[in-house]
Design a protein around this motif. Structure first.
Motif, short mmCIF file in Angstrom:
data_model
loop_
_atom_site.label_atom_id
_atom_site.label_comp_id
_atom_site.label_asym_id
_atom_site.label_seq_id
_atom_site.Cartn_x
_atom_site.Cartn_y
_atom_site.Cartn_z
N UNK A 94 0.80 -1.23 0.00
CA UNK A 94 0.00 0.00 0.00
C UNK A 94 0.84 1.28 0.00
N UNK A 95 2.14 1.15 0.22
CA UNK A 95 2.98 2.36 0.31
C UNK A 95 2.92 3.21 -0.93
N UNK A 96 2.97 2.58 -2.11
CA UNK A 96 2.94 3.35 -3.36
C UNK A 96 1.57 3.99 -3.56
N UNK A 100 0.89 7.94 -4.37
CA UNK A 100 0.07 8.38 -5.50
C UNK A 100 -1.05 9.30 -5.02
N UNK A 101 -1.71 8.92 -3.93
CA UNK A 101 -2.79 9.74 -3.39
C UNK A 101 -2.28 11.10 -2.93
N UNK A 108 0.43 16.48 -9.81
CA UNK A 108 -0.04 15.43 -10.72
C UNK A 108 1.07 14.78 -11.53
N UNK A 109 2.09 15.55 -11.87
CA UNK A 109 3.21 15.00 -12.64
C UNK A 109 3.93 13.93 -11.83
N UNK A 110 4.18 14.22 -10.56
CA UNK A 110 4.83 13.21 -9.71
C UNK A 110 3.90 12.03 -9.46
N UNK A 111 2.61 12.31 -9.33
CA UNK A 111 1.65 11.21 -9.15
C UNK A 111 1.72 10.25 -10.33
N UNK A 186 -3.69 -1.27 -5.09
CA UNK A 186 -3.99 -1.20 -6.52
C UNK A 186 -2.89 -1.85 -7.36
N UNK A 187 -1.66 -1.81 -6.87
CA UNK A 187 -0.57 -2.43 -7.62
C UNK A 187 -0.46 -3.90 -7.21
#
Length: 202
Positions: A94-96, A100-101, A108-111, A186-187
């Motif tokens: 869940x870390x990633x 992302x959140x 948004x670019x880094x997301x 999600x991943x």
């Protein structure tokens, strides 16, 4: 028997991250952003897989794997010549998702880069597991087919419920499914690897 394994970290393929991000021709600015994201995410991944091997009970017009039955022509074709399957689920944790959140609100670019990094990490984990299974089966004079996931071709995405259930993913690696059939974290990926004793005419 369901087996659970934890894997160590592995090198990130930056070219793959850029490909997932849609930035094949990356500028220095983008490369610096990727480097910054890699540094921030270095300790956020946990690599876990759970899996089991199941016999193919019937492989004709309908496929019976015991834990699910389907008439998916694409999966039946993929498993042609196989007598069992290795069913697995993999996740990088869940870390990633948290990164992302976080950056969806502030950058948004880094997301997007973190999304791409997560995609590269889970595919890398699946590839590592797939190779491990293939090497084991080769040593047993068997062969494996390319992994096949619910949602590919005509193999329905709702089969995720059966797959996560038989592997007890919630307990074993912390992967759950929501009402829209999206996995959390999600991943995460589930897939079927066909195993056979002699080469079929692909």
């Amino acid at each position: 028997m369901i087996i659970t394994k934890t894997y160590t970290n592995s090198p990130v393929n930056v070219k793959e991250v850029l490909r997932y991000a849609g930035a094949n021709k990356a500028t220095n600015e983008v490369l610096k952003m990727v480097e910054d994201c890699l540094t921030e995410a270095v300790n956020c991944f946990t690599y876990k897989v759970c899996y089991g091997e199941f016999p193919i009970i019937e492989n004709g017009a309908n496929l019976d794997l015991g834990f699910l039955k389907t008439d998916s022509k694409d999966l039946i074709k993929n498993l042609d010549g196989c007598d069992s399957v290795v069913l697995f689920a993999a996740t990088v944790g869940t870390g990633i998702d948290r990164l992302i959140s976080k950056y969806s609100r502030i950058s948004p670019a880094k997301a997007l880069i973190f999304q791409a990094l997560g995609a590269e990490r889970i595919e890398n984990l699946c590839d590592r597991f797939n190779k491990e299974i293939t090497d084991i089966k080769i040593s047993e004079n068997k062969f494996t087919k390319p992994r096949f996931s619910a949602g590919y071709g005509d193999f329905p995405i709702f089969m995720q419920k059966d797959i996560l259930g038989i592997l007890n993913c919630s307990k074993n690696i912390g992967v759950t499914l929501n009402d829209s059939l999206t996995m959390s974290p999600t991943k995460s990926v589930t897939a079927i690897i066909g195993v056979g004793s002699e080469k079929s005419g692909d």
